[in-house]
Design a protein around this motif. Sequence first.
Motif, PDB file in Angstrom:
ATOM      1  N   ARG A   1      -1.458  -2.307   5.328  1.00  0.00           N
ATOM      2  CA  ARG A   1      -1.453  -1.528   6.575  1.00  0.00           C
ATOM      3  C   ARG A   1      -1.040  -2.419   7.752  1.00  0.00           C
ATOM      4  O   ARG A   1      -0.221  -2.033   8.587  1.00  0.00           O
ATOM      5  N   ALA A   2      -1.594  -3.631   7.777  1.00  0.00           N
ATOM      6  CA  ALA A   2      -1.284  -4.553   8.890  1.00  0.00           C
ATOM      7  C   ALA A   2       0.185  -4.951   8.886  1.00  0.00           C
ATOM      8  O   ALA A   2       0.834  -4.997   9.931  1.00  0.00           O
ATOM      9  N   LEU A   3       0.725  -5.221   7.680  1.00  0.00           N
ATOM     10  CA  LEU A   3       2.132  -5.634   7.600  1.00  0.00           C
ATOM     11  C   LEU A   3       3.064  -4.494   7.990  1.00  0.00           C
ATOM     12  O   LEU A   3       4.081  -4.696   8.644  1.00  0.00           O
ATOM     13  N   LYS A   4       2.690  -3.283   7.592  1.00  0.00           N
ATOM     14  CA  LYS A   4       3.518  -2.127   7.948  1.00  0.00           C
ATOM     15  C   LYS A   4       3.496  -1.898   9.457  1.00  0.00           C
ATOM     16  O   LYS A   4       4.508  -1.559  10.068  1.00  0.00           O
ATOM     17  N   LYS A   5       2.323  -2.110  10.018  1.00  0.00           N
ATOM     18  CA  LYS A   5       2.184  -1.935  11.467  1.00  0.00           C
ATOM     19  C   LYS A   5       3.102  -2.915  12.198  1.00  0.00           C
ATOM     20  O   LYS A   5       3.721  -2.576  13.203  1.00  0.00           O
ATOM     21  N   MET A   6       3.206  -4.124  11.632  1.00  0.00           N
ATOM     22  CA  MET A   6       4.054  -5.140  12.266  1.00  0.00           C
ATOM     23  C   MET A   6       5.519  -4.728  12.289  1.00  0.00           C
ATOM     24  O   MET A   6       6.287  -5.215  13.099  1.00  0.00           O
ATOM     25  N   GLN A   7       5.921  -3.887  11.360  1.00  0.00           N
ATOM     26  CA  GLN A   7       7.321  -3.438  11.415  1.00  0.00           C
ATOM     27  C   GLN A   7       7.401  -1.935  11.667  1.00  0.00           C
ATOM     28  O   GLN A   7       8.189  -1.222  11.052  1.00  0.00           O
ATOM     29  N   ASP A   8       6.549  -1.508  12.578  1.00  0.00           N
ATOM     30  CA  ASP A   8       6.578  -0.126  13.055  1.00  0.00           C
ATOM     31  C   ASP A   8       6.479   0.902  11.952  1.00  0.00           C
ATOM     32  O   ASP A   8       7.184   1.924  11.962  1.00  0.00           O
ATOM     33  N   PHE A   9       5.646   0.641  10.982  1.00  0.00           N
ATOM     34  CA  PHE A   9       5.276   1.611   9.954  1.00  0.00           C
ATOM     35  C   PHE A   9       6.404   2.033   9.019  1.00  0.00           C
ATOM     36  O   PHE A   9       6.310   3.053   8.364  1.00  0.00           O
ATOM     37  N   SER A  10       7.507   1.285   9.013  1.00  0.00           N
ATOM     38  CA  SER A  10       8.509   1.641   8.004  1.00  0.00           C
ATOM     39  C   SER A  10       8.890   0.381   7.234  1.00  0.00           C
ATOM     40  O   SER A  10       9.123  -0.671   7.811  1.00  0.00           O
ATOM     41  N   LEU A  11       8.931   0.506   5.928  1.00  0.00           N
ATOM     42  CA  LEU A  11       9.205  -0.655   5.087  1.00  0.00           C
ATOM     43  C   LEU A  11      10.699  -0.923   5.003  1.00  0.00           C
ATOM     44  O   LEU A  11      11.495  -0.017   4.904  1.00  0.00           O
ATOM     45  N   GLN A  12      11.060  -2.205   5.070  1.00  0.00           N
ATOM     46  CA  GLN A  12      12.469  -2.587   4.916  1.00  0.00           C
ATOM     47  C   GLN A  12      12.797  -2.751   3.442  1.00  0.00           C
ATOM     48  O   GLN A  12      13.928  -2.645   3.035  1.00  0.00           O
ATOM     49  N   ASP A  13      11.802  -3.106   2.683  1.00  0.00           N
ATOM     50  CA  ASP A  13      12.024  -3.419   1.287  1.00  0.00           C
ATOM     51  C   ASP A  13      10.827  -2.879   0.502  1.00  0.00           C
ATOM     52  O   ASP A  13       9.767  -2.665   1.068  1.00  0.00           O
ATOM     53  N   ASP A  14      11.029  -2.685  -0.802  1.00  0.00           N
ATOM     54  CA  ASP A  14       9.907  -2.276  -1.639  1.00  0.00           C
ATOM     55  C   ASP A  14       8.815  -3.342  -1.493  1.00  0.00           C
ATOM     56  O   ASP A  14       9.112  -4.503  -1.281  1.00  0.00           O
ATOM     57  N   PHE A  15       7.624  -2.898  -1.643  1.00  0.00           N
ATOM     58  CA  PHE A  15       6.518  -3.780  -1.287  1.00  0.00           C
ATOM     59  C   PHE A  15       5.384  -3.656  -2.301  1.00  0.00           C
ATOM     60  O   PHE A  15       4.882  -2.563  -2.542  1.00  0.00           O
ATOM     61  N   THR A  16       5.019  -4.781  -2.912  1.00  0.00           N
ATOM     62  CA  THR A  16       3.932  -4.768  -3.887  1.00  0.00           C
ATOM     63  C   THR A  16       3.016  -5.946  -3.625  1.00  0.00           C
ATOM     64  O   THR A  16       3.473  -7.044  -3.335  1.00  0.00           O
ATOM     65  N   PHE A  17       1.729  -5.694  -3.712  1.00  0.00           N
ATOM     66  CA  PHE A  17       0.754  -6.727  -3.413  1.00  0.00           C
ATOM     67  C   PHE A  17      -0.438  -6.572  -4.350  1.00  0.00           C
ATOM     68  O   PHE A  17      -0.987  -5.482  -4.498  1.00  0.00           O
ATOM     69  N   ILE A  18      -0.818  -7.667  -5.011  1.00  0.00           N
ATOM     70  CA  ILE A  18      -1.925  -7.626  -5.974  1.00  0.00           C
ATOM     71  C   ILE A  18      -2.963  -8.669  -5.577  1.00  0.00           C
ATOM     72  O   ILE A  18      -2.612  -9.791  -5.212  1.00  0.00           O
ATOM     73  N   ALA A  19      -4.227  -8.281  -5.643  1.00  0.00           N
ATOM     74  CA  ALA A  19      -5.305  -9.229  -5.346  1.00  0.00           C
ATOM     75  C   ALA A  19      -6.255  -9.288  -6.538  1.00  0.00           C
ATOM     76  O   ALA A  19      -6.633  -8.245  -7.090  1.00  0.00           O
ATOM     77  N   ILE A  20      -6.605 -10.490  -6.958  1.00  0.00           N
ATOM     78  CA  ILE A  20      -7.571 -10.656  -8.049  1.00  0.00           C
ATOM     79  C   ILE A  20      -8.674 -11.587  -7.566  1.00  0.00           C
ATOM     80  O   ILE A  20      -8.427 -12.729  -7.184  1.00  0.00           O
ATOM     81  N   LYS A  21      -9.901 -11.059  -7.576  1.00  0.00           N
ATOM     82  CA  LYS A  21     -11.054 -11.886  -7.154  1.00  0.00           C
ATOM     83  C   LYS A  21     -11.877 -12.232  -8.385  1.00  0.00           C
ATOM     84  O   LYS A  21     -12.329 -11.342  -9.093  1.00  0.00           O
TER      85      LYS A  21
END
Lengths: 112, 337
Positions: free
Chosen positions: B316-336
């Motif tokens: 959400r924060a990264l999208k906000k930084m580029q005005d809510f539209s993605l320039q590229d496909d975006f995938t993010f994984i977190a493992i705790k």
Amino acid sequence: MNISIKRKDQGDHRFLVAVSGEIDVFTAPELQKGLLPLTEIRGGTLILDLNETRYMDSTALGVIVAALKSASRHQCSFSVTGMTPRIQRLFEITGLMELLKRVQTSRGVAND
Amino acid sequence: METQEDESQLSEYRTLLAHYISQKDQKLPTEESEHLRRQLHACGILPEDLLGLHIEALKGAGIFSESAMMRSLNFLMKMMSGYSKAYREHQELKDWQKQLDTELDIASALQKTLLDGKVPACSFADIGAISEPAKRMSGDYYRIVNDGKRLVVTIADIVGKGIPAAMCMSMIKYAMDSLPENSQGAPSYILSLLNRVVERNVDTNMFITMFYGVYDPETGIFSNSSAGHEPGFYYSAREDRFMDLEARGLSLGLAREAEYKEYARRIYSGDMIFLLTDGVTEIRKDHDFIEREQIVALIRRWMHLPAAEIVKQVMRALKKMQDFSLQDDFTFIAIKF
């Protein structure tokens, strides 16, 4: 997004292609059209100058990969100059830098 | 400049209209009027603007009879010819676009089913994953499998965007599914296998970056190899420090023979691993790029939350930084862990 591709014929099958602007999914086909035929010159030398390239996305890398493969097939020397640190990092991470070195080394041996 | 052009068009229109009204045989002085009509249409004049031009030209044209009015309307009709054809073409394009839209919707839904995107239940780790295409189809791929003995995490980015990348993604999915079940294959072995598949099957201007990691809860070892993929992050709880999950290797499809180095690290309780595609690190902020340190700062802000929440908040924060539209496909994984 705008892109300008300048081609300089330095004689003896040696070409310099300078790209200014941003290479992305919209402009990459234009680069491909300008670059590929020059990689098909057997024994030629092609230098891609990125000094004025502000941005490249992965599609641009794809064009360079296609050019590299074609150059290697046609025994054409292919090198890239003027990479910004960001582009250089992209080349290093994806392994393109190693591929470039491989193409240059094998050509270097064949040439010298 | 524009008003000058408008003026000259008006005066030309006025002259031709006057000429037409004064004529008895109602024939247009064809060459000039056709030339004007073409000129007007070429500069994209809208029907309502043409009507406005006509009204302007009527002023002072000396129309005092019904027949003169009829002749002026005839003139207008002739000037407007071509609009119905353009309108029909426009409708056809709209229908065609609708059809393409529907096909894309189906393809996009199919891709979502293919991608699955399920995060497996895991007793030894808390996992969160999020993936969003820039357009309707994605060139990103991830797969998280817990086979009871090991946790296998794959994340891949197909060069390019849109449909070609999406088609390539399906191929990767099936190549991975056809790997032997419970394959004990080491990451380096799996990547060299996949490299051969990709090299044989994709166009020369396509390649795939992939990170392949395996965690063995018995030994606590996380081993991984990378095929040109953007390095992820490793968080050491003991040191309270983020490190790049550095791994080098040729992207899949670059060369027929490629060997992949394998990296291993001991994971302790509280440690975390974050994997991403370059869409994350290529996001622009005011024409600049977001640096990896900024992403680390974002993760730090939310890393106390469950993994599924971390990925949502960071995204959400990264999208906000580029005005809510993605320039590229975006995938993010977190493992705790």
